[in-house]
Write a protein that holds these residues in place. Structure first.
Motif, mmCIF file in Angstrom:
data_model
loop_
_atom_site.group_PDB
_atom_site.id
_atom_site.type_symbol
_atom_site.label_atom_id
_atom_site.label_comp_id
_atom_site.label_asym_id
_atom_site.label_seq_id
_atom_site.Cartn_x
_atom_site.Cartn_y
_atom_site.Cartn_z
ATOM 1 N N ILE A 13 0.843 -1.201 0.000
ATOM 2 C CA ILE A 13 0.000 0.000 0.000
ATOM 3 C C ILE A 13 0.878 1.251 0.000
ATOM 4 O O ILE A 13 0.702 2.157 -0.810
ATOM 5 N N GLU A 16 2.843 1.894 -3.226
ATOM 6 C CA GLU A 16 1.954 2.405 -4.280
ATOM 7 C C GLU A 16 1.631 3.884 -4.046
ATOM 8 O O GLU A 16 1.609 4.666 -4.992
ATOM 9 N N THR A 26 -5.157 8.207 -3.980
ATOM 10 C CA THR A 26 -5.240 6.918 -4.662
ATOM 11 C C THR A 26 -6.211 6.041 -3.893
ATOM 12 O O THR A 26 -6.163 5.979 -2.666
ATOM 13 N N ILE A 31 -5.276 0.092 -5.823
ATOM 14 C CA ILE A 31 -4.098 -0.614 -5.299
ATOM 15 C C ILE A 31 -4.362 -2.110 -5.272
ATOM 16 O O ILE A 31 -3.509 -2.916 -5.665
ATOM 17 N N ASN A 35 -2.316 -4.904 -7.679
ATOM 18 C CA ASN A 35 -1.473 -5.905 -7.032
ATOM 19 C C ASN A 35 -2.179 -7.233 -6.795
ATOM 20 O O ASN A 35 -1.631 -8.106 -6.118
#
Length: 139
Positions: A13, A16, A26, A31, A35
């Motif tokens: 996290i 990112e 974001t 995320i 991923n």
């Protein structure tokens, strides 16, 4: 010491967010999708990171999360401690005989040194060169 998925996904996290630092909030959904992780699980991990001041939440239609500090000011150690607790290879070091206690303390200190000297900026700017030893930490 074994880092659980809490620590690993929490680091994901944060990396990112560091990659998108300065571009606005974001979403956890993006995320999770990027991923291939569970959005629900990431939601559980973001709360302690927010409480520790490592991330800030932005409300609204275009909301999401941003880093609470500059990526150069957040270390891997900060994140792991929030999500995993104190860094220690074994419990009850103080009860060990002196020789073993010294070993465990040296291992603990080496791991702490690596985690505390690796910033989010380091992790976010790392590119895979195909050389598996390119970013290897030796303790």
């Amino acid at each position: 010491m074994k880092i659980s998925t809490k620590g690993r996904y929490g680091l994901t996290i944060m990396i990112e967010l560091a990659k998108k630092h300065g571009e606005g909030p974001t979403s956890l959904k993006s995320i999770a999708q990027t991923n291939d992780l569970s959005e629900h699980y990431l939601e559980q991990l973001i709360a302690p990171l927010r409480n520790a001041g490592l991330v800030k939440s932005i409300r609204g239609a275009y909301g999401g999360y941003i880093l609470g500090k500059e990526p150069t000011k957040i270390t891997a150690g900060d994140i792991i401690r929030v999500l995993e607790g104190p860094i220690s290879p074994v419990e009850g070091i103080e009860d060990e005989e002196p020789a073993k206690r010294e070993l465990w303390m040296r291992i603990r200190d080496a791991v702490k040194d690596v985690l505390d000297n690796t910033t989010l900026e380091d992790l976010a700017s790392h590119t895979d060169t195909g050389d598996s030893d390119a970013y290897m930490f030796y303790i």
